[in-house]
Design a protein around this motif. Structure first.
Motif, mmCIF file in Angstrom:
data_model
loop_
_atom_site.group_PDB
_atom_site.id
_atom_site.type_symbol
_atom_site.label_atom_id
_atom_site.label_comp_id
_atom_site.label_asym_id
_atom_site.label_seq_id
_atom_site.Cartn_x
_atom_site.Cartn_y
_atom_site.Cartn_z
ATOM 1 N N THR A 46 0.851 -1.179 0.000
ATOM 2 C CA THR A 46 0.000 0.000 0.000
ATOM 3 C C THR A 46 0.889 1.232 0.000
ATOM 4 O OG1 THR A 46 -1.625 -1.201 1.332
ATOM 5 C CG2 THR A 46 -1.917 1.176 1.118
ATOM 6 N N VAL A 47 0.865 1.992 -1.091
ATOM 7 C CA VAL A 47 1.690 3.193 -1.180
ATOM 8 C C VAL A 47 0.901 4.388 -0.655
ATOM 9 C CG1 VAL A 47 2.966 2.268 -3.138
ATOM 10 C CG2 VAL A 47 0.999 3.743 -3.559
ATOM 11 N N GLY A 48 1.622 5.444 -0.279
ATOM 12 C CA GLY A 48 1.000 6.631 0.285
ATOM 13 C C GLY A 48 1.068 6.615 1.806
ATOM 14 N N SER A 49 0.106 7.251 2.463
ATOM 15 C CA SER A 49 -1.062 7.882 1.865
ATOM 16 C C SER A 49 -0.653 9.098 1.036
ATOM 17 C CB SER A 49 -2.055 8.324 2.938
ATOM 18 O OG SER A 49 -2.609 7.211 3.581
ATOM 19 N N THR A 50 -1.385 9.281 -0.065
ATOM 20 C CA THR A 50 -1.108 10.379 -0.963
ATOM 21 C C THR A 50 -2.326 11.293 -1.037
ATOM 22 O OG1 THR A 50 -0.280 10.943 -3.174
ATOM 23 C CG2 THR A 50 -1.868 9.127 -3.044
ATOM 24 N N THR A 51 -2.085 12.539 -1.417
ATOM 25 C CA THR A 51 -3.107 13.579 -1.321
ATOM 26 C C THR A 51 -3.251 14.333 -2.635
ATOM 27 O OG1 THR A 51 -1.433 15.093 -0.421
ATOM 28 C CG2 THR A 51 -2.763 13.871 1.155
ATOM 29 N N ALA A 52 -4.370 15.034 -2.778
ATOM 30 C CA ALA A 52 -4.670 15.696 -4.050
ATOM 31 C C ALA A 52 -3.613 16.733 -4.430
ATOM 32 C CB ALA A 52 -6.050 16.357 -3.978
ATOM 33 N N ARG A 53 -3.116 17.448 -3.428
ATOM 34 C CA ARG A 53 -2.039 18.410 -3.657
ATOM 35 C C ARG A 53 -0.756 17.883 -3.035
ATOM 36 N NH1 ARG A 53 -6.364 21.310 -1.723
ATOM 37 N NH2 ARG A 53 -5.444 21.600 0.350
ATOM 38 N N PRO A 54 0.413 18.222 -3.616
ATOM 39 C CA PRO A 54 1.663 17.848 -2.941
ATOM 40 C C PRO A 54 1.666 18.401 -1.522
ATOM 41 C CG PRO A 54 2.104 18.697 -5.142
ATOM 42 C CD PRO A 54 0.643 18.948 -4.874
ATOM 43 N N CYS A 55 2.239 17.661 -0.624
ATOM 44 C CA CYS A 55 2.162 18.016 0.792
ATOM 45 C C CYS A 55 3.546 17.894 1.420
ATOM 46 C CB CYS A 55 1.169 17.080 1.472
ATOM 47 S SG CYS A 55 0.815 17.469 3.167
ATOM 48 N N ASN A 77 4.014 13.964 0.841
ATOM 49 C CA ASN A 77 4.072 13.209 -0.415
ATOM 50 C C ASN A 77 4.103 14.181 -1.585
ATOM 51 O OD1 ASN A 77 1.091 12.942 -1.957
ATOM 52 N ND2 ASN A 77 0.970 13.571 0.196
ATOM 53 N N ILE A 78 4.410 13.673 -2.767
ATOM 54 C CA ILE A 78 4.590 14.524 -3.949
ATOM 55 C C ILE A 78 3.285 14.778 -4.694
ATOM 56 C CG2 ILE A 78 7.007 13.927 -4.245
ATOM 57 C CD1 ILE A 78 6.175 11.891 -6.376
ATOM 58 N N GLY A 79 2.169 14.318 -4.178
ATOM 59 C CA GLY A 79 0.873 14.547 -4.806
ATOM 60 C C GLY A 79 0.352 13.314 -5.502
ATOM 61 N N SER A 80 -0.961 13.094 -5.413
ATOM 62 C CA SER A 80 -1.530 11.848 -5.918
ATOM 63 C C SER A 80 -1.445 11.706 -7.431
ATOM 64 C CB SER A 80 -2.984 11.708 -5.455
ATOM 65 O OG SER A 80 -3.790 12.759 -5.928
ATOM 66 N N ASP A 81 -1.346 12.805 -8.161
ATOM 67 C CA ASP A 81 -1.182 12.660 -9.611
ATOM 68 C C ASP A 81 0.104 11.900 -9.931
ATOM 69 O OD1 ASP A 81 0.300 14.816 -8.629
ATOM 70 O OD2 ASP A 81 0.028 16.046 -10.429
ATOM 71 N N ILE A 124 -5.299 6.913 -0.175
ATOM 72 C CA ILE A 124 -5.512 8.338 -0.395
ATOM 73 C C ILE A 124 -5.999 8.980 0.904
ATOM 74 C CG2 ILE A 124 -5.998 7.993 -2.847
ATOM 75 C CD1 ILE A 124 -8.987 8.558 -2.137
ATOM 76 N N ALA A 125 -5.607 10.233 1.097
ATOM 77 C CA ALA A 125 -5.994 10.977 2.292
ATOM 78 C C ALA A 125 -6.240 12.430 1.907
ATOM 79 C CB ALA A 125 -4.908 10.874 3.362
#
Length: 383
Positions: free
Chosen positions: A111-120, A145-149, A171-172
């Motif tokens: 499980t990678v992430g948690s990742t978010t809509a904007r880089p954080c 994280n570098i952003g979910s995209d 995702i978070a």
């Protein structure tokens, strides 16, 4: 892929290789990493594994030496066939740098992430403090994280290229100074959720990160959780969805969250996030911000897994998280109702070869109790 039991020669090579890796990790790598501040050691480990993962002959050798296989480990959960039930929990591989190494080492999934809509950027450093006497870490990364995209694009590549390991993305909600009201948070989740559609084996929705500016509005009020999943239900997706839940909820409140999720397009639950309770740990400095990983999570996690399985049966597949250092600890989660088992802390304290120890030991425990495979043992202690 369907495996037959390893031959006696393969088994002997695997055992010897695991012992060699264990010795090398305990006496060389661990001493080197533990001589560094935890944040620096974490970054060095991630960058080193990412570099190693690009060396195909090295990954071939790692697979040949470490990847223990047995038919008893194969299991089907949420319509997905796993070669074994062991996975890396979200929180370590924030930017999807480790799939090649974990796949070669023999993980069933990651499980990678948690990742978010904007880089954080995450919370101010330090993010980690070691607690070796407790088999734990204090974690306060804040969803860096570098952003979910970008993360999901990497996860899709790993999903496509993996030899045996399955891929999940967690995702978070973005943790930055642009955090707004509840509607903003729901829109933030949906952005990442839509990006993940069809690009991994699973999606995990993390609604319980304890180290963020916005707090935990989706677990503090079941109506908020209902609003979130009413929105996510509008998104068609081929993958099963799990929800990562908090550890420190009394059962009646935890059950309220499960009752909400049972009414939505949710197939599984990840139980659970970091431990907030430091009772009996007075020697841990109070100014070390964050939640506890590893062994302090184990008993509460096992209890929640068992109660969830007891009351909801097959409605949710359960991924049990927290305090998995030994095969028996993993087996206890499975017997309590977990179909999948995730961990992070034991990688640091025991070494990456511990995945082989867990798999081999689980097979022995299953056969000792007369089970042919993992699925037969799920929930036997609470049925």
């Amino acid at each position: 892929m369907s495996y037959v039991s390893q031959s006696p020669v393969q088994n002997a090579i695997n055992k010897a290789s695991t012992n060699l890796f264990t010795f090398a990790y305990r006496n060389v790598a661990k001493k080197m990493f533990f001589a560094m501040p935890p944040d620096k050691a974490h970054d060095a480990m991630i960058s080193g594994c990412a570099a190693a993962g690009r060396v195909k002959p090295l990954m071939w050798m790692l697979r040949e030496m470490l990847d223990y296989t047995d038919p008893a480990l194969e299991t089907e959960v949420m319509g997905i066939r796993f070669d074994n039930p062991f996975g890396l929990s979200a929180g370590l591989d924030k930017n999807c740098d480790l799939p090649a190494v974990l796949d070669a080492a023999g993980f069933g999934f990651e499980t990678v992430g948690s990742t978010t809509a904007r880089p954080c950027a995450g919370n101010p450093r330090p993010w980690f403090h070691r607690l070796p006497d407790y088999g734990s870490m204090v974690v306060h990364a804040g969803l860096a994280n570098i952003g979910s995209d970008k993360v999901i694009a990497r996860a899709e590549k790993a999903y496509t290229n993996a030899k045996t390991m399955k891929m999940s993305v967690s995702i978070a909600r973005t943790n930055d100074n642009l955090v707004g009201d509840l509607d903003e948070g729901i829109a933030d989740y949906r952005t990442s959720f839509e990006r993940a559609v069809g690009r991994t084996n699973m999606i995990e929705v993390n609604v319980s990160c304890p180290n963020t500016m916005a707090g935990e509005p989706f677990t503090s009020d079941p109506n908020n959780l209902d609003r979130l999943f009413s929105e996510l239900d509008k998104v068609d997706r081929p993958q099963p969805v799990l929800v990562k839940l908090p550890l420190n909820k009394p059962w009646p409140e935890f059950k309220e969250l499960l009752d909400v999720l049972a009414e939505h397009n949710v197939q599984g639950v990840s139980i659970a996030n970091l431990q907030k309770d430091r009772t009996g740990m007075d020697d841990v400095p109070a100014d070390w911000k964050g939640g506890l990983s590893g062994l302090p999570c184990r008993k509460r996690s096992d209890a929640l897994v068992a109660q969830t399985y007891r009351e909801y049966g097959d409605r949710f597949a359960i991924a049990g998280i927290g305090g998995v250092f030994t095969p028996r600890q993993a087996y206890m989660k499975i017997r309590a109702g977990a179909s999948l088992v995730m961990f992070i802390s034991s990688l640091m304290y025991c070494g990456p070869q511990n995945i082989t120890t867990l798999k081999r030991g689980l097979v022995e425990l299953l056969h000792e109790d007369g089970f042919d495979n993992v699925a037969e043992a799920v929930g036997v202690d609470v049925r």
